[in-house]
Scaffold this motif. Sequence first.
Motif, PDB file in Angstrom:
ATOM      1  N   LEU A 177      10.564   1.054  -4.010  1.00  0.00           N
ATOM      2  CA  LEU A 177      10.386   0.022  -2.993  1.00  0.00           C
ATOM      3  C   LEU A 177       8.915  -0.073  -2.585  1.00  0.00           C
ATOM      4  N   ASN A 178       8.375  -1.287  -2.656  1.00  0.00           N
ATOM      5  CA  ASN A 178       6.968  -1.506  -2.339  1.00  0.00           C
ATOM      6  C   ASN A 178       6.850  -2.880  -1.690  1.00  0.00           C
ATOM      7  N   MET A 193      -2.413  -3.057  -1.629  1.00  0.00           N
ATOM      8  CA  MET A 193      -1.793  -1.744  -1.625  1.00  0.00           C
ATOM      9  C   MET A 193      -2.735  -0.619  -1.979  1.00  0.00           C
ATOM     10  N   ASN A 240      -1.824   2.792  -0.232  1.00  0.00           N
ATOM     11  CA  ASN A 240      -0.671   3.640  -0.461  1.00  0.00           C
ATOM     12  C   ASN A 240      -0.674   4.357  -1.817  1.00  0.00           C
ATOM     13  N   ILE A 268       2.750   5.988  -3.246  1.00  0.00           N
ATOM     14  CA  ILE A 268       3.716   5.199  -4.021  1.00  0.00           C
ATOM     15  C   ILE A 268       3.222   4.968  -5.442  1.00  0.00           C
TER      16      ILE A 268
END
Lengths: 336, 336
Positions: free
Chosen positions: B181-182, B188, B191, B194
């Motif tokens: 899940l992103n 991004m 993060n 992830i």
Amino acid sequence: MTRIAVDAMSGDHGAPVAVEAVMASLRAHPDLEIIVVGDADALNKEIARHRKADVGDRLTVQHAAEVVGMCESPARSLRQKKDSSMRVSINLVQQGSASACVSAGNTGALMATARFVLKTLAGIDRPAIVSPIPSRRGHTLMLDLGANAECTPEQLFQFAVMGAVLAEAVHSVDSPRVGLLNIGAEEMKGNVQIQQAGKLIGDSELNYIGFVEGDDIYIGDVDVVVCDGFVGNVALKTSEGLGKLIAQFLREEFSRNALTRTAALFAMPVLRAFRRRVDPRQYNGATFIGLQGTVIKSHGDADAVAFASAIDVARMEVEQQVPERIRTLLAHSLGE
Amino acid sequence: MTRIAVDAMSGDHGAPVAVEAVMASLRAHPDLEIIVVGDADALNKEIARHRKADVGDRLTVQHAAEVVGMCESPARSLRQKKDSSMRVSINLVQQGSASACVSAGNTGALMATARFVLKTLAGIDRPAIVSPIPSRRGHTLMLDLGANAECTPEQLFQFAVMGAVLAEAVHSVDSPRVGLLNIGAEEMKGNVQIQQAGKLIGDSELNYIGFVEGDDIYIGDVDVVVCDGFVGNVALKTSEGLGKLIAQFLREEFSRNALTRTAALFAMPVLRAFRRRVDPRQYNGATFIGLQGTVIKSHGDADAVAFASAIDVARMEVEQQVPERIRTLLAHSLGE
């Protein structure tokens, strides 16, 4: 007079939808002026299809030769498309020729360009994306919906201030209740950032009601829900997905056989009323909040009704002087 | 024979609902044995209200003097309530007297006790909470739903392995598609966790399909959605909240006036079919996965039908030897 720049070329449907929305907005609000931005030939052709008499000279066209693609990288569009309808619209705000701009273009490019051109307000580290979400008792403002994947406690506090200003100024909520999105049952020892943000908001002059959970967004006992952009974006997209699933299940059940199709005939007016009530078009228009200027993002596949809602959001935020109010409340909350 | 311990005292409705569910499960599955755990007098009285003949000696009662409250702190219940129905149920699994236990007690206390008593499987840092979510094409397994607010890339990888095992073993999905899940549009860069988790899962033998977004949970193009417990819990609670909002809006529209109430009469069978299809009771029973033993959490306010679903989840996981399979796949995925 409120003057708004409308990027008429971005989004899935381009000029026809944008121009139709612009004409409707100008007719509904005699105090509104709009600069439509994009390919001048295309726009003039589109405008000619409408009766221009009743909007007078409140509609002007600003030429821009390029368009930012819906999947183009923010960095690339920022560097290479300096004459895009998106960039020119934002420039108009920066130059003071317009007080706000509306675009249905791609979120990443719009945010990157808006930040680069307009800069954030003093005291705001990063802009956030905020939008009303329907709830049992009206709606809840939620932010950040995806601009900042990770946030410091200070940023979450700034989001709380900005959300509260928007709730008060545009949605007429007195002393809006601010909640911080958290998870319930667990010990939460890991998430120091949220505990600290809670302390910052609690110590401020905001009407902080503490931690809220995912289901509280839809219950309506909180006016502003604050979270980081990762969590907010997942919550928003998850809700969109569930909404579509439920709509499909209802359609399938009502078209299963002759009997259920008859039932559908009887239920149709009720289902239509239900649909109007949850119609996402009335919630179109997410605010990029925290910038020196007002930037409203319309959904990429917005139709003219939805696009006009986004223009209306821009109009109200300009009239209510949202950026100025954020500056004031922020200074006040920090005891300056 | 599959033997399951049922904590019959926790949850909002206590013994009557638990015992009714137990009787129904025993009747439906002749190979099942159940030990109901709690106040022996209360349980025997409750059991006496049912025809015991058709379950024979497959039902036994294990006394436990205490009950963990629904709002009691995990740490407190773990330290001070060593004779609670929850603790004794988990002890039965640890001692090998039962292969699984089911409890409707408070999530935090159940997780803390299960971890303390059963320990995690070799190679698993922390257990996760996993549950099926309805989708267009059946359902999607999602984890973690709230046990771990923050997760390392390695933990997310372990969740992926455990979710894949559950999808294959219990939900009969061949080579389950695993998504991380992103959020979409944004860059991004923040993060890293992830990105790293994506690399770990992609390098393994799992059928990794890459990043998915919130709405993908309900579309059904992915079988296992992996996320940290904070995001997962918010997504789950948000969905529950939206589901309730939509149900309320439908009720309100159908009871607005005489005309809409007449429409409701015609639509009733269809709305009932719709309701059965999204009935959360059939999805009751979240698995605490990654432990040396099977622990199933029933919703606190589950009725007997829902509670029986949770018992059924436990039965299937035991029969399919989920913990053993996780150990095997984990060793295999790490190339051991």
